[in-house]
Design an enzyme around this catalytic site. Structure first.
Site, PDB file in Angstrom:
ATOM      1  N   ASP A 170       3.630   9.648   3.317  1.00  0.00           N
ATOM      2  CA  ASP A 170       3.479   8.445   2.290  1.00  0.00           C
ATOM      3  C   ASP A 170       3.674   6.907   3.001  1.00  0.00           C
ATOM      4  O   ASP A 170       4.450   6.216   2.279  1.00  0.00           O
ATOM      5  CB  ASP A 170       4.795   8.587   1.436  1.00  0.00           C
ATOM      6  CG  ASP A 170       4.510  10.194   0.763  1.00  0.00           C
ATOM      7  OD1 ASP A 170       3.506  10.483   0.532  1.00  0.00           O
ATOM      8  OD2 ASP A 170       5.580  10.618   0.436  1.00  0.00           O
ATOM      9  N   LYS A 209      -1.191   5.439   4.283  1.00  0.00           N
ATOM     10  CA  LYS A 209      -2.312   5.905   4.952  1.00  0.00           C
ATOM     11  C   LYS A 209      -3.307   5.590   4.002  1.00  0.00           C
ATOM     12  O   LYS A 209      -4.695   4.967   4.671  1.00  0.00           O
ATOM     13  CB  LYS A 209      -2.523   7.391   5.320  1.00  0.00           C
ATOM     14  CG  LYS A 209      -1.241   7.510   6.232  1.00  0.00           C
ATOM     15  CD  LYS A 209      -0.914   9.035   6.598  1.00  0.00           C
ATOM     16  CE  LYS A 209      -0.738  10.039   5.414  1.00  0.00           C
ATOM     17  NZ  LYS A 209       0.809   9.775   5.004  1.00  0.00           N
ATOM     18  N   GLY A 221      -0.920  13.075  -0.937  1.00  0.00           N
ATOM     19  CA  GLY A 221      -1.240  12.284  -2.118  1.00  0.00           C
ATOM     20  C   GLY A 221      -1.359  10.780  -1.392  1.00  0.00           C
ATOM     21  O   GLY A 221      -0.227  10.106  -0.938  1.00  0.00           O
ATOM     22  N   HIS A 222      -2.588  10.249  -1.447  1.00  0.00           N
ATOM     23  CA  HIS A 222      -3.049   8.832  -0.785  1.00  0.00           C
ATOM     24  C   HIS A 222      -3.227   7.939  -2.076  1.00  0.00           C
ATOM     25  O   HIS A 222      -4.489   8.399  -2.582  1.00  0.00           O
ATOM     26  CB  HIS A 222      -4.171   9.149   0.074  1.00  0.00           C
ATOM     27  CG  HIS A 222      -3.532   9.868   1.427  1.00  0.00           C
ATOM     28  ND1 HIS A 222      -4.532  10.243   2.658  1.00  0.00           N
ATOM     29  CD2 HIS A 222      -2.653  10.613   1.670  1.00  0.00           C
ATOM     30  CE1 HIS A 222      -3.864  10.972   3.366  1.00  0.00           C
ATOM     31  NE2 HIS A 222      -2.799  11.322   2.910  1.00  0.00           N
ATOM     32  N   GLN A 261       0.251  13.697   5.782  1.00  0.00           N
ATOM     33  CA  GLN A 261       1.386  13.919   6.135  1.00  0.00           C
ATOM     34  C   GLN A 261       1.753  12.927   7.181  1.00  0.00           C
ATOM     35  O   GLN A 261       1.349  11.741   7.251  1.00  0.00           O
ATOM     36  CB  GLN A 261       1.577  15.363   6.614  1.00  0.00           C
ATOM     37  CG  GLN A 261       1.716  16.361   5.322  1.00  0.00           C
ATOM     38  CD  GLN A 261       0.214  16.753   5.074  1.00  0.00           C
ATOM     39  OE1 GLN A 261      -0.478  17.071   5.953  1.00  0.00           O
ATOM     40  NE2 GLN A 261      -0.218  16.485   3.660  1.00  0.00           N
TER      41      GLN A 261
HETATM   42  P1  GDP Z   1       0.066   7.495   1.832  1.00  0.00           P
HETATM   43  O1  GDP Z   1       0.391   9.085   1.494  1.00  0.00           O
HETATM   44  O2  GDP Z   1       0.414   7.554   3.412  1.00  0.00           O
HETATM   45  O3  GDP Z   1      -1.315   7.418   1.626  1.00  0.00           O
HETATM   46  O4  GDP Z   1       1.112   6.887   0.877  1.00  0.00           O
HETATM   47  P2  GDP Z   1       1.231   7.103  -0.556  1.00  0.00           P
HETATM   48  O5  GDP Z   1      -0.054   6.342  -1.374  1.00  0.00           O
HETATM   49  O6  GDP Z   1       1.906   8.404  -0.749  1.00  0.00           O
HETATM   50  O7  GDP Z   1       2.525   5.966  -1.070  1.00  0.00           O
HETATM   51  C1  GDP Z   1       2.367   4.669  -0.242  1.00  0.00           C
HETATM   52  C2  GDP Z   1       2.392   3.674  -1.761  1.00  0.00           C
HETATM   53  O8  GDP Z   1       2.889   2.354  -1.440  1.00  0.00           O
HETATM   54  C3  GDP Z   1       1.391   3.681  -2.498  1.00  0.00           C
HETATM   55  O9  GDP Z   1       2.060   3.583  -3.869  1.00  0.00           O
HETATM   56  C4  GDP Z   1       0.661   2.393  -2.295  1.00  0.00           C
HETATM   57  O10 GDP Z   1      -0.123   1.779  -3.417  1.00  0.00           O
HETATM   58  C5  GDP Z   1       2.046   1.622  -1.901  1.00  0.00           C
HETATM   59  N1  GDP Z   1       1.635   0.661  -0.956  1.00  0.00           N
HETATM   60  C6  GDP Z   1       0.733   0.668   0.315  1.00  0.00           C
HETATM   61  N2  GDP Z   1       1.008  -0.551   1.016  1.00  0.00           N
HETATM   62  C7  GDP Z   1       1.881  -1.331   0.500  1.00  0.00           C
HETATM   63  C8  GDP Z   1       2.483  -2.516   0.616  1.00  0.00           C
HETATM   64  O11 GDP Z   1       2.313  -3.108   1.654  1.00  0.00           O
HETATM   65  N3  GDP Z   1       3.547  -2.852  -0.188  1.00  0.00           N
HETATM   66  C9  GDP Z   1       3.833  -2.326  -1.521  1.00  0.00           C
HETATM   67  N4  GDP Z   1       4.656  -3.071  -2.117  1.00  0.00           N
HETATM   68  N5  GDP Z   1       3.389  -1.134  -1.664  1.00  0.00           N
HETATM   69  C10 GDP Z   1       2.335  -0.609  -1.009  1.00  0.00           C
HETATM   70  P1  IMO Z   2       0.908  12.366   2.638  1.00  0.00           P
HETATM   71  O1  IMO Z   2      -0.550  12.799   3.114  1.00  0.00           O
HETATM   72  C1  IMO Z   2       4.951  13.284   2.293  1.00  0.00           C
HETATM   73  C2  IMO Z   2       6.375  17.331   3.012  1.00  0.00           C
HETATM   74  C3  IMO Z   2       6.828  18.331   1.591  1.00  0.00           C
HETATM   75  C4  IMO Z   2       7.727  19.156   2.326  1.00  0.00           C
HETATM   76  C5  IMO Z   2       7.021  19.565   3.872  1.00  0.00           C
HETATM   77  C6  IMO Z   2       6.381  20.860   3.685  1.00  0.00           C
HETATM   78  O2  IMO Z   2       0.772  11.932   1.078  1.00  0.00           O
HETATM   79  O3  IMO Z   2       1.990  11.549   3.420  1.00  0.00           O
HETATM   80  P2  IMO Z   2       4.141  21.466   2.428  1.00  0.00           P
HETATM   81  O4  IMO Z   2       3.678  21.556   0.896  1.00  0.00           O
HETATM   82  O5  IMO Z   2       3.226  20.635   3.089  1.00  0.00           O
HETATM   83  O6  IMO Z   2       4.101  22.963   2.902  1.00  0.00           O
HETATM   84  O7  IMO Z   2       5.567  20.956   2.556  1.00  0.00           O
HETATM   85  O8  IMO Z   2       6.030  18.577   3.662  1.00  0.00           O
HETATM   86  N1  IMO Z   2       5.055  16.790   2.551  1.00  0.00           N
HETATM   87  C7  IMO Z   2       4.953  15.458   2.535  1.00  0.00           C
HETATM   88  N2  IMO Z   2       5.688  14.537   2.445  1.00  0.00           N
HETATM   89  N3  IMO Z   2       3.964  12.963   2.267  1.00  0.00           N
HETATM   90  C8  IMO Z   2       2.879  14.150   2.064  1.00  0.00           C
HETATM   91  O9  IMO Z   2       1.465  13.819   2.209  1.00  0.00           O
HETATM   92  C9  IMO Z   2       3.444  15.455   2.476  1.00  0.00           C
HETATM   93  N4  IMO Z   2       2.771  16.473   2.476  1.00  0.00           N
HETATM   94  C10 IMO Z   2       3.836  17.394   2.582  1.00  0.00           C
HETATM   95  O10 IMO Z   2       7.468  17.526   0.683  1.00  0.00           O
HETATM   96  O11 IMO Z   2       8.715  18.503   2.883  1.00  0.00           O
HETATM   97 MG    MG Z   3       1.304  10.163   0.087  1.00  0.00          MG
END
Ligand code: GDP
Ligand code: IMO
Ligand code: MG
Length: 438
Positions: free
Chosen positions: A13, A16, A40-41, A223
């Site tokens: 998270d 990415k 979840g991207h 991840q």
């Molecule tokens: P990922 O799994 O690495 O793609 O990240 P996620 O989407 O799960 O979580 C990142 C969250 O931060 C999302 O809601 C993005 O829209 C948000 N985000 C990304 N970059 C920034 C930033 O520079 N500032 C803020 N405030 N939010 C950001």
């Molecule tokens: P993105 O790509 C954050 C964590 C789960 C748990 C561990 C194992 O959005 O960054 P799993 O279901 O993969 O067997 O769970 O990994 N986990 C993540 N945490 N972002 C993710 O994906 C994750 N995908 C799995 O919370 O701790």
């Molecule tokens: Mg994510």
């Protein structure tokens, strides 16, 4: 710049999705190489906000071909629903390619994921319950079912029947759960086969051919480094190779084709699920108190730190330079994209963990033993903040308050890698380029 691996450098998270979307237009292919719909991207552009779980975040650019590589585990229903969602949003998926060798997440994998977590009780991993671990288990045990098996109903039925002999026994006898019939599994999976069929491809061959033609590939990790099956905080990890090396095995492209490795790092750290987290600012509901609990709550609310896949509240903590150095090593990072810097505008002072202390010993590097990590106390350096100054509209690094510039410089110094991208908001445009596009 040619071929790039983009990896999460913390516990996932990190942003990415945003950074993949941002740079995707420079590439001909965007490839997911591991994980599944545990990811979840988030991609934000103007008033559009998309959450992607399986399809690469480059889907919004027509020039880039999105690829789901052999290292990914695919839930056919989730895939088809995501394709429909994207098409509904005006992003056609006809270019999408899916490796015939990717493994399929079956309904019993999801049931087994839930059952095994329940059995672990307070020792649970905190998985996303998407069947990821059990699917990779079958892959490693050489009893998995692959995307290509969906093409032939007879073969598919045979493989499912063989798998169910074992799965049903485990579900019933070990976990006291419901069992599955072959017909039920076929009804759950095969309707999606016809939608997926035109997208199936020998993706490894396709990518190698593209490389010979001078095309450019972006590998989008899911991840993060500390969730990697080998290099993460085992056993509190996911079941795939999230690190940069996984891009080669998960796509069929040789490692020499990779030119740059971009580590995505939040300006602080979050984690979902269980496992050690030295700089965690415990929430009051988890036993936290005092300023730490206040800071943790503030980070969570300002950063909207709730999981995209499961909606769980993410654990939050200060930036950890020990893991940043570790991620730089195990991935061979050439660049950092530092995200969510704007969230830190809410704090008077900002802390960076420069080392750990455990049993009187100082650890500058990631400790070898899990037990050390569990008891590690962060040693912090406190830096002045830039509270109240809105940095979300900055268009160049020089426009940032001096304190923010100093904070970035300190992260670069401690991790030994330059932050060539700095993100100050969720939108594509809220990004400062500092030599990434050199
Ligand atoms: P990922 O799994 O690495 O793609 O990240 P996620 O989407 O799960 O979580 C990142 C969250 O931060 C999302 O809601 C993005 O829209 C948000 N985000 C990304 N970059 C920034 C930033 O520079 N500032 C803020 N405030 N939010 C950001
Ligand atoms: P993105 O790509 C954050 C964590 C789960 C748990 C561990 C194992 O959005 O960054 P799993 O279901 O993969 O067997 O769970 O990994 N986990 C993540 N945490 N972002 C993710 O994906 C994750 N995908 C799995 O919370 O701790
Ligand atoms: Mg994510």
């Amino acid at each position: 710049m040619s071929n790039v691996v983009l990896v999460g450098a913390q516990w996932g998270d990190e942003g990415k999705g945003k950074i993949t979307d941002l740079i995707a237009r420079e590439f001909d292919f965007v490839v997911r190489y591991q994980g599944g719909n545990n990811a979840g991207h988030t991609v934000v552009s103007g008033d559009k906000k998309l959450a992607l779980h399986l399809i690469p975040s480059g889907i919004m650019y027509e020039n880039a071909i999105p690829v789901i590589g052999n290292g990914v585990v695919v839930n056919p229903q989730v895939l088809v629903e995501e394709m429909r969602m994207l098409e509904g949003e005006g992003f056609p998926c006809d270019r999408l390619k899916i490796s015939c060798d990717a493994h399929v997440i079956m309904p019993y994998h999801i049931e087994l994921d839930r059952a095994s977590e329940f059995k672990l009780g307070k020792n649970e991993i905190g998985t996303t319950n998407r069947g990821i671990g059990p699917c990779y288990q079958d892959k490693a045990a050489r009893s998995g079912i692959r995307i290509q098996d969906l093409l032939d109903e007879k073969v598919f039925r045979m493989k499912v029947a063989a798998a169910l002999e074992v799965k049903n026994a485990i579900l019933e006898k070990v976990y006291g759960k419901r069992t599955f019939t072959v017909d039920e599994i076929c009804a759950a999976c095969l309707p999606y086969a016809e939608v997926i069929r035109p997208h199936m491809a020998e993706t490894a061959m396709m990518l190698n051919e593209a490389l010979r033609d001078g095309k450019r590939i972006l590998f989008e990790g899911a991840q993060g480094t500390l969730l990697d099956i080998d290099h993460g905080t085992y056993p509190f990890v996911t079941s795939s190779s999230c690190c940069a090396g996984g891009a080669a095995t998960g796509s069929g492209v040789g490692p020499a084709a990779i030119d740059r490795v971009l580590g995505i790092e939040k300006a602080y750290v979050t984690r979902v699920g269980a496992g050690p987290f030295p700089t965690e600012l415990l929430y009051p509901e988890n036993g936290g108190e005092g300023q730490d609990a206040v800071d943790g709550d503030l980070m969570c609310s300002v950063g909207h730190e709730y999981g995209v896949t499961t909606g769980r509240k993410r654990r939050c903590g200060w930036f950890d330079a020990v893991i940043a150095r570790y991620a730089a090593e195990v991935n061979g990072l050439t660049d950092i994209a530092l995200t969510k810097l704007d969230v830190l505008s809410a704090f008077d002072e900002i802390k960076i963990c420069v080392a750990y202390e455990c049993n009187g010993e100082r650890y500058e590097y990631f400790p070898m033993q899990q037990s050390v990590l569990y008891h590690a106390k962060p040693i912090y350096k406190t830096m002045p903040g830039w509270k109240g100054q809105d940095i979300t509209k900055a268009t160049a690094f020089e426009e940032l308050p001096q304190a923010a510039q100093d904070y970035i410089a300190e992260i670069e110094r401690l991790s030994g890698v330059k932050a060539t991208i700095v993100s100050v908001g969720p939108d594509r445009h809220q990004t400062l380029m500092r030599g990434w596009d050199r």
